[in-house]
Design a protein around this motif. Structure first.
Motif, PDB file in Angstrom:
ATOM      1  N   SER A  43      -0.600  -1.137  -5.487  1.00  0.00           N
ATOM      2  CA  SER A  43      -0.770  -0.030  -4.547  1.00  0.00           C
ATOM      3  C   SER A  43      -1.986  -0.280  -3.644  1.00  0.00           C
ATOM      4  CB  SER A  43      -0.909   1.294  -5.292  1.00  0.00           C
ATOM      5  OG  SER A  43      -2.003   1.248  -6.165  1.00  0.00           O
ATOM      6  N   ASP A  57       0.315  -3.606 -10.616  1.00  0.00           N
ATOM      7  CA  ASP A  57       0.061  -2.502  -9.696  1.00  0.00           C
ATOM      8  C   ASP A  57      -0.413  -3.085  -8.373  1.00  0.00           C
ATOM      9  OD1 ASP A  57      -0.736  -0.280  -8.310  1.00  0.00           O
ATOM     10  OD2 ASP A  57      -2.464   0.165  -9.597  1.00  0.00           O
ATOM     11  N   ARG A 103       2.804   1.187  -2.399  1.00  0.00           N
ATOM     12  CA  ARG A 103       2.963  -0.140  -3.004  1.00  0.00           C
ATOM     13  C   ARG A 103       3.169  -1.212  -1.937  1.00  0.00           C
ATOM     14  NH1 ARG A 103       7.547   0.883  -7.330  1.00  0.00           N
ATOM     15  NH2 ARG A 103       7.414  -1.367  -7.600  1.00  0.00           N
TER      16      ARG A 103
END
Ligand code: ATP
Ligand code: ATP
Ligand code: MG
Ligand code: MG
Ligand code: MG
Ligand code: MG
Length: 270
Positions: free
Chosen positions: A20, A18, A95
């Motif tokens: 983000s 991840d 992202r």
């Protein structure tokens, strides 16, 4: 039924991390030409400032702003450009890899695509590359300081390069001799060399060289004539209509002081 089923390979997706970006932060993507010291020599850039190269960089940055979402402002100098995404942007779920790769690849393909419009008879000899990085700034002050840092860098490098290339091109010094001559000099000394030896007042050098390029969105009112036919009339009539469009506009102004931010408060507003 079958199309809904997951293959046994599907689990590999869980290896993706991840990335983000933290909410409510300005997202800055900065790109920089790979080994442009060499690239500029091989393509015979005028030293210290080749207008064709600077204008091509800005054309690419305008393309990036128009093609991608949520870019509030961009700043460029030399072989670099910084793009600032709005802090509330939800593009690609924030992202980091999406932001960075879309900016850099769109810029690089534009550089090749538009090359001939700016360099005319100078052929592109090999495919240029650009690196990218992403930095998050949590406050407006941090963001303004980031952009000030890049503009201060532009000023310091341009003052140095202007004297350096005068010493080489006009006084016939070798690059090593010019470098030695400038070793340890302060800004005032460089201004003095330019003035006394070359009759150049640095402050009269073009703004694009000294300040770099700021790209902002501006509303442009376009007046066009349109032919319309009113229901009760038989003939077409020409009428003037005003269309408001937002365009990416280049400026070569100071962004370190408060004046710019007071003049364009909407940039930081959201
Ligand atoms: P890196 O891959 O680490 O970025 P680099 O050779 O690109 O290496 P930079 O610090 O990015 O190093 O410097 C870019 C160089 O490109 C400048 O030193 C300058 O020589 C050259 N350059 C970039 N734009 C122009 C221009 N418009 N006119 C003349 N020279 C330019
Ligand atoms: P995104 O920006 O989200 O990637 P996308 O439209 O690129 O959107 P993809 O899932 O990457 O969506 O799909 C790529 C599409 O490009 C395919 O659906 C297909 O229609 C088309 N495409 C790619 N390569 C070929 C090819 N060699 N021949 C024909 N069509 C192709
Ligand atoms: Mg570098
Ligand atoms: Mg570089
Ligand atoms: Mg650089
Ligand atoms: Mg795709």
């Amino acid at each position: 039924r079958l199309s809904m089923a997951k293959s046994k390979f599907e689990y590999v997706r869980d290896f993706e991390t991840d990335d983000s970006c933290l909410p409510n932060c300005w997202i800055v993507v900065r790109l920089d030409g790979r080994n442009f010291h060499r690239f500029s020599e091989q393509h015979e850039f005028k030293k210290p400032n080749d207008d064709r190269a600077l204008h091509l960089m800005t054309k690419c940055a305008q393309t990036v702003m128009q093609e991608l979402e949520d870019i509030a402002i961009a700043y460029g100098q030399s072989d670099e450009y910084s793009f600032v995404f709005k802090k509330k942007s939800r593009w690609f779920k924030r992202r980091a890899s999406k932001f960075m790769t879309h900016v850099v690849s769109q810029f690089a393909s534009s550089y090749v695509f538009y090359w001939k419009d700016y360099f005319k008879d100078q052929q592109l000899l090999y495919p240029p590359g650009f690196d990218g990085r992403i930095v998050l700034y949590p406050s407006n002050q941090n963001l303004k300081d980031y952009l000030s840092w890049r503009q201060a860098d532009c000023h310091i490098n341009n003052l140095y390069n202007t004297v350096f290339w005068m010493l080489v091109q006009r006084s016939g010094l070798t690059p090593v001799q010019a470098q030695d001559r400038l070793q340890g000099t302060l800004a005032g000394d460089k201004n003095e060399i330019l003035f006394s030896e070359f009759n150049i007042n640095y402050n009269n050098e073009p703004l694009m060289y000294r300040k770099g390029t700021v790209l902002i969105w501006q509303k442009i009112n376009e007046v066009m004539t349109k032919k319309i036919k009113l229901p009760e009339e038989t003939e077409e009539k020409e009428v003037e209509v005003t269309r408001t469009r937002t365009k990416v506009v280049p400026l070569h102004c100071d962004i370190i002081g408060d004046q710019f931010w007071e003049e364009y408060p909407e940039i930081l507003a959201e």
